[in-house]
Design a protein around this motif. Structure first.
Motif, PDB file in Angstrom:
ATOM      1  N   ARG A 101       6.279  -3.099   8.269  1.00 53.96           N
ATOM      2  CA  ARG A 101       6.860  -3.939   7.225  1.00 53.96           C
ATOM      3  C   ARG A 101       8.193  -4.413   7.772  1.00 53.96           C
ATOM      4  N   GLU A 252      -1.365  -0.862   1.452  1.00 49.03           N
ATOM      5  CA  GLU A 252      -0.085  -0.728   2.146  1.00 49.03           C
ATOM      6  C   GLU A 252      -0.224  -1.126   3.614  1.00 49.03           C
ATOM      7  N   ILE A 259       0.842  12.113   2.185  1.00 50.63           N
ATOM      8  CA  ILE A 259       0.564  11.556   0.865  1.00 50.63           C
ATOM      9  C   ILE A 259       1.760  10.809   0.282  1.00 50.63           C
ATOM     10  N   ARG A 261       2.801   7.725   1.229  1.00 50.51           N
ATOM     11  CA  ARG A 261       2.393   6.329   1.055  1.00 50.51           C
ATOM     12  C   ARG A 261       0.889   6.231   1.234  1.00 50.51           C
ATOM     13  N   PHE A 265      -3.550   6.012  -5.044  1.00 52.15           N
ATOM     14  CA  PHE A 265      -2.643   7.066  -5.485  1.00 52.15           C
ATOM     15  C   PHE A 265      -2.581   7.092  -7.002  1.00 52.15           C
ATOM     16  N   GLN A 267      -0.139   7.270 -10.570  1.00 47.81           N
ATOM     17  CA  GLN A 267       1.189   7.072 -11.155  1.00 47.81           C
ATOM     18  C   GLN A 267       1.258   7.718 -12.537  1.00 47.81           C
ATOM     19  N   GLU A 332      12.238   7.268  -2.104  1.00 47.64           N
ATOM     20  CA  GLU A 332      11.942   7.071  -3.531  1.00 47.64           C
ATOM     21  C   GLU A 332      10.824   7.978  -4.039  1.00 47.64           C
ATOM     22  N   LEU A 333      11.134   8.591  -5.194  1.00 42.48           N
ATOM     23  CA  LEU A 333      10.154   9.433  -5.861  1.00 42.48           C
ATOM     24  C   LEU A 333       9.773   8.803  -7.203  1.00 42.48           C
ATOM     25  N   GLY A 335      10.926   5.428 -10.090  1.00 41.40           N
ATOM     26  CA  GLY A 335      11.732   4.246 -10.371  1.00 41.40           C
ATOM     27  C   GLY A 335      12.001   4.142 -11.861  1.00 41.40           C
ATOM     28  N   SER A 374       8.693   5.210 -13.887  1.00 40.91           N
ATOM     29  CA  SER A 374       7.456   5.176 -13.109  1.00 40.91           C
ATOM     30  C   SER A 374       7.553   6.150 -11.947  1.00 40.91           C
ATOM     31  N   ARG A 379       3.640  11.755  -4.804  1.00 41.84           N
ATOM     32  CA  ARG A 379       4.959  12.005  -4.204  1.00 41.84           C
ATOM     33  C   ARG A 379       5.622  13.223  -4.842  1.00 41.84           C
TER      34      ARG A 379
HETATM   35  P1  ATP Z   1       8.011   1.859  -2.113  1.00 39.00           P
HETATM   36  O1  ATP Z   1       9.283   1.062  -2.075  1.00 39.00           O
HETATM   37  O2  ATP Z   1       8.138   3.246  -1.556  1.00 39.00           O
HETATM   38  O3  ATP Z   1       6.813   1.113  -1.608  1.00 39.00           O
HETATM   39  P2  ATP Z   1       7.757   0.917  -4.780  1.00 39.00           P
HETATM   40  O4  ATP Z   1       9.180   0.629  -5.108  1.00 39.00           O
HETATM   41  O5  ATP Z   1       6.850  -0.180  -4.404  1.00 39.00           O
HETATM   42  O6  ATP Z   1       7.683   2.079  -3.665  1.00 39.00           O
HETATM   43  P3  ATP Z   1       6.989   1.232  -7.490  1.00 39.00           P
HETATM   44  O7  ATP Z   1       6.226  -0.027  -7.535  1.00 39.00           O
HETATM   45  O8  ATP Z   1       8.304   1.309  -8.180  1.00 39.00           O
HETATM   46  O9  ATP Z   1       7.121   1.725  -5.976  1.00 39.00           O
HETATM   47  O10 ATP Z   1       6.029   2.403  -8.007  1.00 39.00           O
HETATM   48  C1  ATP Z   1       6.486   3.499  -8.760  1.00 39.00           C
HETATM   49  C2  ATP Z   1       6.209   4.816  -8.082  1.00 39.00           C
HETATM   50  O11 ATP Z   1       4.861   4.892  -7.619  1.00 39.00           O
HETATM   51  C3  ATP Z   1       7.057   5.046  -6.833  1.00 39.00           C
HETATM   52  O12 ATP Z   1       8.308   5.569  -7.159  1.00 39.00           O
HETATM   53  C4  ATP Z   1       6.219   6.032  -6.060  1.00 39.00           C
HETATM   54  O13 ATP Z   1       6.481   7.364  -6.479  1.00 39.00           O
HETATM   55  C5  ATP Z   1       4.799   5.678  -6.441  1.00 39.00           C
HETATM   56  N1  ATP Z   1       4.165   4.923  -5.352  1.00 39.00           N
HETATM   57  C6  ATP Z   1       4.291   3.608  -5.087  1.00 39.00           C
HETATM   58  N2  ATP Z   1       3.559   3.260  -4.023  1.00 39.00           N
HETATM   59  C7  ATP Z   1       2.945   4.390  -3.594  1.00 39.00           C
HETATM   60  C8  ATP Z   1       2.041   4.687  -2.535  1.00 39.00           C
HETATM   61  N3  ATP Z   1       1.607   3.747  -1.720  1.00 39.00           N
HETATM   62  N4  ATP Z   1       1.610   5.961  -2.390  1.00 39.00           N
HETATM   63  C9  ATP Z   1       2.028   6.935  -3.225  1.00 39.00           C
HETATM   64  N5  ATP Z   1       2.875   6.716  -4.246  1.00 39.00           N
HETATM   65  C10 ATP Z   1       3.332   5.466  -4.435  1.00 39.00           C
END
Ligand code: ATP
Length: 506
Positions: A101, A252, A259, A261, A265, A267, A332-333, A335, A374, A379
């Protein structure tokens, strides 16, 4: 760093060896960034869900649950902005053929400069001791100032480039910073291209009338499109929340870090609907409340931090992440986002249906504002696993691996162990098990020496072991062993259930 990498590898292999997490489709060499949860992993995951659900739904009178479908009308993703804007800029290294990325390459570069600043501060703390004034140091030290300026300059280029979809500029930033591929060390990059993260599939049995639909990339939209259904059928009054736990899918670009990314998954999301103008108050409330939730699991405060977003998504007027210190650094865990009326407003526009709330207090209708929490279930699982894993040297010189999982989340709460496989001990142990298993997840084990059985349960994080010995047959008492202290106490059989229930509350 090498040690942390080592630790992370150990956690991954421990997770496999003890039935927490397996690579998906392993016998077919696996499927990238998809994982399966084993016998202990699925229990831990279920317990995390329950813990979250209880604290969000059961303990809040004004928050209710929802279980919406993964498939939704394709226009929902148009309205939410995901069809047009759920993209990540990707770039390939021509030598290693690895894909990255593009923004993360730059973010990682920024993180390295941050680390330099932190090191500088640490050195100064050592040098100046008690009299150290960190604020003044950071504001005046020339090396820190140069690095801070570097960071600012890069951010001032990256964020507008991301906002304006200026892919050429993102490439230029990577070139100007001379960022090299971590694998090949080469700076030979392709162009930056946009990549939509949504998975799609066809709905309908005949190809002629097939319709492209998406696998949801977040659970939130299911909540938004049901908000009025829930509000009306539940006679909910603002402010109120809708919570949901469910799968989400994202293709992704770079899937690594176990686990952390994944492409599939789970949420745990809660959308809190509020009166316009009150959103920042509630945003602050939920930031605090969610941090408290994490700390309630007994993980030290130093492992968490807030990261307030400077660059806001198109739908937000305030946003922060709760970051956790994983073995690979703070990431990030969860948001917390103040999403304004962006989503409900967009669905109102695209569906042509009114999504307003009639406020009896002011006799007016309006589209509510939304504050979202969220959190990624997987994670959270990884955070708990990586904090729980520890290796201990014992007094007798031996070692044990122990998973210090908070007892309330532990996959198995109680192991029931007859000291030996004879003299009616197994029978007595089974009797105890039959009573206890009604209330607690228990495991009965009679194979191997008692010490080895204790070790096995330490390794999966079982907080209590009940041992049935010859004295049990005489006086109806057993020993209860605590995972963390390894201390054993003798207690009456009839008291076991109450004692365990009491300890699990802590
Ligand atoms: P990142 O910046 O790490 O890609 P994001 O900001 O896109 O995450 P959000 O869209 O805010 O993530 O999603 C909310 C939550 O979902 C995140 O805080 C994370 O815990 C979880 N999450 C997002 N993408 C993934 C993933 N690919 N695998 C596992 N958990 C994920």
């Amino acid at each position: 760093m090498a040690n942390n990498e080592d630790l992370f590898k150990k956690i991954i292999s421990h997770a496999k060896e003890y039935g927490f997490v397996f690579q998906s489709s392993e016998i077919y060499d696996g499927l990238s960034a998809v994982y399966d949860y084993g016998q202990n992993g699925s229990e831990l995951k279920k317990n995390i869900k329950e813990y979250w659900w209880k604290s969000m739904v059961q303990y809040h009178e004004n928050i209710v649950g929802l279980d919406s479908a993964i498939f939704m009308h394709p226009t929902i993703w148009k309205a939410s902005g995901h069809v047009d804007a759920f993209n990540d800029p990707m770039i390939d290294n021509k030598d290693s053929k690895k894909r990255y990325r593009a923004d993360v390459l730059v973010e990682d570069y920024l993180a390295k400069i941050e680390t330099k600043i932190e090191k500088e501060v640490k050195k100064a703390v050592k040098r100046f001791g008690e009299s150290f004034d960190q604020e003044q140091f950071v504001a005046t030290n020339p090396r820190v100032l140069v690095n801070k300026e570097k960071i600012e300059n890069i951010k001032n280029r990256l964020y507008p480039a991301m906002d304006n979809n200026d892919l050429a500029e993102i490439k230029k930033i990577i070139e100007d910073l001379e960022i090299a591929c971590p694998v090949s060390g080469s700076r030979s990059w392709t162009k930056v291209r946009q990549f939509n993260l949504m998975f799609s599939t066809q709905m309908g049995s005949l190809s002629e009338d097939a319709n492209e639909i998406f696998l949801r990339p977040e659970t939130a939209q299911g909540i938004f499109v049901n908000y009025l259904n829930v509000q009306k059928s539940g006679r909910m009054k603002l402010p109120f929340g809708i919570a949901q736990i469910g799968k989400a899918f994202r293709n992704e670009i770079v899937a690594r870090q176990f686990i952390f990314r994944m492409r599939e998954f789970e949420q745990m999301e809660m959308q809190f609907f509020v009166k316009p103008g009150e959103e920042i108050k509630w945003y602050e409330y939920w930031k605090e409340a969610r941090m408290k939730w994490h700390l309630s699991l007994g993980i030290p405060k130093s492992k968490f931090r807030f990261h307030n977003h400077e660059k806001l998504a198109h739908y937000a007027n305030a946003a922060a992440d709760i970051e956790f210190e994983f073995p690979f650094g703070f990431k990030e865990l969860e948001g917390i986002h103040s999403r304004t009326d962006f989503d409900l407003g967009a669905h109102q526009k695209f569906s042509g249906k009114k999504l307003q709330y009639f406020d009896p207090e002011i006799n007016e209708s309006y589209v509510p504002y939304v504050v979202e929490t969220s959190i990624g279930l997987d994670r959270t699982f990884l955070a708990i696993l990586s904090h729980a894993y520890s290796e201990e040297k014992l007094e007798d010189g031996s070692e044990r691996v122990i998973m210090k999982i908070p007892p309330v989340l532990a996959p198995v709460k109680v192991a029931i162990l007859p000291l030996m496989k004879k003299d009616e001990l197994p029978k007595k142990a089974r009797e105890i098990m039959d009573v206890l298993k009604v209330d607690h997840m228990c495991q009965y084990e009679e194979k191997d020496a008692i010490g080895r059985r204790y070790r096995r349960h330490d390794a999966i994080g079982t907080p209590y072991c009940i041992t049935v010995d010859h004295q049990t047959l005489e006086d109806q008492t057993v020993t209860i062993r605590d995972r963390d202290t390894m201390k054993q106490e003798r207690i009456a059989i009839e008291k076991i259930s109450g004692i365990i229930a009491e300890r699990l509350k802590k």
